[in-house]
Design a protein around this motif. Structure first.
Motif, mmCIF file in Angstrom:
data_model
loop_
_atom_site.group_PDB
_atom_site.id
_atom_site.type_symbol
_atom_site.label_atom_id
_atom_site.label_comp_id
_atom_site.label_asym_id
_atom_site.label_seq_id
_atom_site.Cartn_x
_atom_site.Cartn_y
_atom_site.Cartn_z
ATOM 1 N N GLN A 270 -55.309 39.762 76.158
ATOM 2 C CA GLN A 270 -56.711 39.363 76.115
ATOM 3 C C GLN A 270 -56.914 38.012 75.438
ATOM 4 O OE1 GLN A 270 -59.314 42.515 74.634
ATOM 5 N NE2 GLN A 270 -57.968 44.064 75.536
ATOM 6 N N SER A 271 -55.981 37.622 74.578
ATOM 7 C CA SER A 271 -56.079 36.318 73.905
ATOM 8 C C SER A 271 -55.298 35.238 74.662
ATOM 9 C CB SER A 271 -55.582 36.429 72.466
ATOM 10 O OG SER A 271 -54.208 36.805 72.428
ATOM 11 N N ASN A 272 -55.029 35.522 75.954
ATOM 12 C CA ASN A 272 -54.378 34.551 76.856
ATOM 13 C C ASN A 272 -52.940 34.229 76.470
ATOM 14 O OD1 ASN A 272 -56.673 34.217 78.557
ATOM 15 N ND2 ASN A 272 -57.591 32.888 76.986
ATOM 16 N N ARG A 273 -52.271 35.173 75.843
ATOM 17 C CA ARG A 273 -50.846 35.029 75.569
ATOM 18 C C ARG A 273 -50.045 35.423 76.808
ATOM 19 N NH1 ARG A 273 -49.754 33.057 70.116
ATOM 20 N NH2 ARG A 273 -51.606 33.627 68.886
ATOM 21 N N THR A 274 -48.854 34.865 76.931
ATOM 22 C CA THR A 274 -48.007 35.143 78.086
ATOM 23 C C THR A 274 -47.056 36.293 77.782
ATOM 24 O OG1 THR A 274 -48.091 32.837 78.790
ATOM 25 C CG2 THR A 274 -46.329 34.189 79.702
ATOM 26 N N ILE A 275 -47.114 37.334 78.599
ATOM 27 C CA ILE A 275 -46.249 38.503 78.449
ATOM 28 C C ILE A 275 -45.450 38.651 79.743
ATOM 29 C CG2 ILE A 275 -46.123 40.919 77.806
ATOM 30 C CD1 ILE A 275 -47.696 39.269 75.787
ATOM 31 N N ASP A 276 -44.153 38.494 79.671
ATOM 32 C CA ASP A 276 -43.301 38.545 80.860
ATOM 33 C C ASP A 276 -42.683 39.936 81.024
ATOM 34 O OD1 ASP A 276 -43.780 35.923 81.504
ATOM 35 O OD2 ASP A 276 -41.963 35.156 80.571
ATOM 36 N N ALA A 277 -42.666 40.413 82.260
ATOM 37 C CA ALA A 277 -42.035 41.690 82.585
ATOM 38 C C ALA A 277 -40.797 41.446 83.424
ATOM 39 C CB ALA A 277 -43.011 42.573 83.354
ATOM 40 N N LEU A 278 -39.686 42.059 83.046
ATOM 41 C CA LEU A 278 -38.454 41.949 83.808
ATOM 42 C C LEU A 278 -38.044 43.326 84.298
ATOM 43 C CD1 LEU A 278 -38.325 39.653 81.391
ATOM 44 C CD2 LEU A 278 -36.099 39.227 82.412
ATOM 45 N N PRO A 279 -37.739 43.462 85.593
ATOM 46 C CA PRO A 279 -37.349 44.770 86.124
ATOM 47 C C PRO A 279 -36.038 45.264 85.507
ATOM 48 C CG PRO A 279 -37.919 43.237 87.895
ATOM 49 C CD PRO A 279 -37.814 42.423 86.644
ATOM 50 N N LEU A 280 -36.005 46.524 85.197
ATOM 51 C CA LEU A 280 -34.795 47.147 84.661
ATOM 52 C C LEU A 280 -33.695 47.134 85.711
ATOM 53 C CD1 LEU A 280 -33.633 49.010 82.268
ATOM 54 C CD2 LEU A 280 -34.253 50.904 83.771
ATOM 55 N N ASP A 281 -32.536 46.624 85.335
ATOM 56 C CA ASP A 281 -31.348 46.651 86.191
ATOM 57 C C ASP A 281 -30.296 47.466 85.457
ATOM 58 O OD1 ASP A 281 -29.311 46.262 87.955
ATOM 59 O OD2 ASP A 281 -29.026 44.119 87.539
ATOM 60 N N GLY A 282 -30.113 48.698 85.876
ATOM 61 C CA GLY A 282 -29.227 49.613 85.163
ATOM 62 C C GLY A 282 -29.988 50.895 84.870
ATOM 63 N N TRP A 283 -29.790 51.448 83.677
ATOM 64 C CA TRP A 283 -30.524 52.653 83.319
ATOM 65 C C TRP A 283 -30.765 52.706 81.824
ATOM 66 C CZ3 TRP A 283 -28.188 55.845 79.804
ATOM 67 C CH2 TRP A 283 -26.792 55.823 79.719
ATOM 68 N N ARG A 284 -31.737 53.503 81.462
ATOM 69 C CA ARG A 284 -32.007 53.784 80.049
ATOM 70 C C ARG A 284 -32.545 55.189 79.956
ATOM 71 N NH1 ARG A 284 -37.713 54.439 77.787
ATOM 72 N NH2 ARG A 284 -38.849 54.594 79.761
ATOM 73 N N MET A 285 -32.394 55.793 78.784
ATOM 74 C CA MET A 285 -32.973 57.113 78.554
ATOM 75 C C MET A 285 -33.517 57.203 77.142
ATOM 76 S SD MET A 285 -31.175 60.299 80.464
ATOM 77 C CE MET A 285 -32.551 61.286 79.857
ATOM 78 N N TYR B 71 -46.618 36.636 89.476
ATOM 79 C CA TYR B 71 -45.630 35.831 88.746
ATOM 80 C C TYR B 71 -44.795 36.679 87.786
ATOM 81 C CZ TYR B 71 -48.813 32.285 90.503
ATOM 82 O OH TYR B 71 -49.606 31.518 91.321
ATOM 83 N N GLY B 72 -44.998 37.984 87.802
ATOM 84 C CA GLY B 72 -44.240 38.856 86.925
ATOM 85 C C GLY B 72 -44.757 38.899 85.502
ATOM 86 N N GLU B 73 -46.007 38.477 85.299
ATOM 87 C CA GLU B 73 -46.616 38.525 83.971
ATOM 88 C C GLU B 73 -47.487 39.773 83.858
ATOM 89 O OE1 GLU B 73 -47.026 33.658 83.543
ATOM 90 O OE2 GLU B 73 -48.784 34.887 84.002
ATOM 91 N N ALA C 248 -41.686 39.596 75.930
ATOM 92 C CA ALA C 248 -41.005 39.904 77.188
ATOM 93 C C ALA C 248 -40.384 41.282 77.026
ATOM 94 C CB ALA C 248 -39.937 38.862 77.517
ATOM 95 N N PHE C 249 -40.384 42.043 78.098
ATOM 96 C CA PHE C 249 -39.740 43.347 77.989
ATOM 97 C C PHE C 249 -39.370 43.886 79.351
ATOM 98 C CE2 PHE C 249 -44.321 43.835 77.168
ATOM 99 C CZ PHE C 249 -44.739 44.610 78.232
ATOM 100 N N LEU C 250 -38.454 44.845 79.317
ATOM 101 C CA LEU C 250 -38.019 45.498 80.537
ATOM 102 C C LEU C 250 -39.059 46.524 80.976
ATOM 103 C CD1 LEU C 250 -34.223 46.257 79.946
ATOM 104 C CD2 LEU C 250 -35.218 44.447 81.346
ATOM 105 N N VAL C 251 -39.271 46.576 82.286
ATOM 106 C CA VAL C 251 -40.143 47.598 82.859
ATOM 107 C C VAL C 251 -39.373 48.305 83.964
ATOM 108 C CG1 VAL C 251 -42.269 46.390 82.303
ATOM 109 C CG2 VAL C 251 -41.153 45.947 84.487
#
Length: 247
Positions: free
Chosen positions: A204-219, A149-151, A127-130
């Motif tokens: 590609q190996s059918n693993r689930t990778i979740d994306a969460l929208p960035l709320d805030g900021w990063r640099m 679904y946000g994957e 899972a990671f921020l996008v």
């Protein structure tokens, strides 16, 4: 969770700030970038730090020693800088279960805890921020494509023609499955072993990778002017917080 911090790079674009120190030891608002990272990970209840060091590693090791704010530190040595997937493989022997990963040149004021919560509750393989960036800037990053679904369904590293303007930030959670994927990665056109390629292999190996929208900021502190901008942001946030009246 254990927390892995990648801090082996030379930071050539940050010169002259990195002529006598590694990138992570460049000070931002009075303390090293790495200290900002570690403080954020302490807030996320990290129970061990595994810091990947390389260029001028002794500067990092002598500064932080064996622990930070009571959390033990293990150091892993990346002797050649061959990309993020290569750096991540150096920590495999130290990782027991799901873990956090932060790039040691990024500063966040964002919802990192949401990523950790998603990993813990959903048992995703990553899972990671996008964040959304202007299309003309997307080719500088690992670009993501998601389903309704946000994957994550596709990741492309620095594409000439980005399939979206949704890009990876520098904070992730993974299961140990990422290490097997990193071993299968082939060098990119840049000659590096890319973390985005390892993530794509998980997909590609059918693993689930979740994306969460960035709320805030990063640099990402890549250039001297980035440091100046982050300092302004931090000081602006602190000023706003100090003026908020108590409830």
């Amino acid at each position: 969770m254990q927390a892995v911090v990648l801090a082996a790079g030379k930071g050539t674009r940050l010169r002259p700030l990195t002529e006598d120190k590694p990138k992570g030891m460049v000070e931002v608002d009075g303390k090293p970038i790495l200290t900002h990272c570690l403080e954020q990970l302490v807030e996320l209840d990290a129970d061990e730090f595994v810091i990947v060091v390389g260029y001028l590693k002794e500067k990092i090791i002598s500064h932080y020693g064996d622990e930070f704010q009571g959390v033990p530190i293990t150091y892993s040595h990346q002797r050649e800088q061959k990309g993020l997937a290569h750096a991540l493989l150096t920590v495999e022997e130290h990782i027991d279960d799901d873990f956090m990963l932060i790039l040691g040149d990024n500063i966040f004021q964002a919802n990192l805890g949401d990523v950790v919560k998603r990993q813990s509750e959903d048992r995703a393989d990553a899972a990671f921020l996008v964040e959304e960036v202007p299309y003309e800037d997307a080719s500088r990053y690992g670009v993501c494509v998601t389903n309704p679904y946000g994957e994550i369904t596709d990741v492309v590293e620095k594409p000439e023609d980005p399939p979206s303007n949704l890009v990876m930030t520098g904070f992730y959670t993974f299961t140990p499955a990422i290490f097997h994927a990193c071993k299968l990665v082939q060098p990119s056109n840049r000659g590096e072993f890319e973390i985005s390629e390892a993530i794509d292999l998980l997909i590609q190996s059918n693993r689930t990778i979740d994306a969460l929208p960035l709320d805030g900021w990063r640099m990402d502190i890549g250039y001297p002017e980035d440091r100046d901008e982050v300092e302004e942001r931090i000081q602006s946030t602190e000023s706003k917080e100090s003026t908020v009246a108590p409830q």
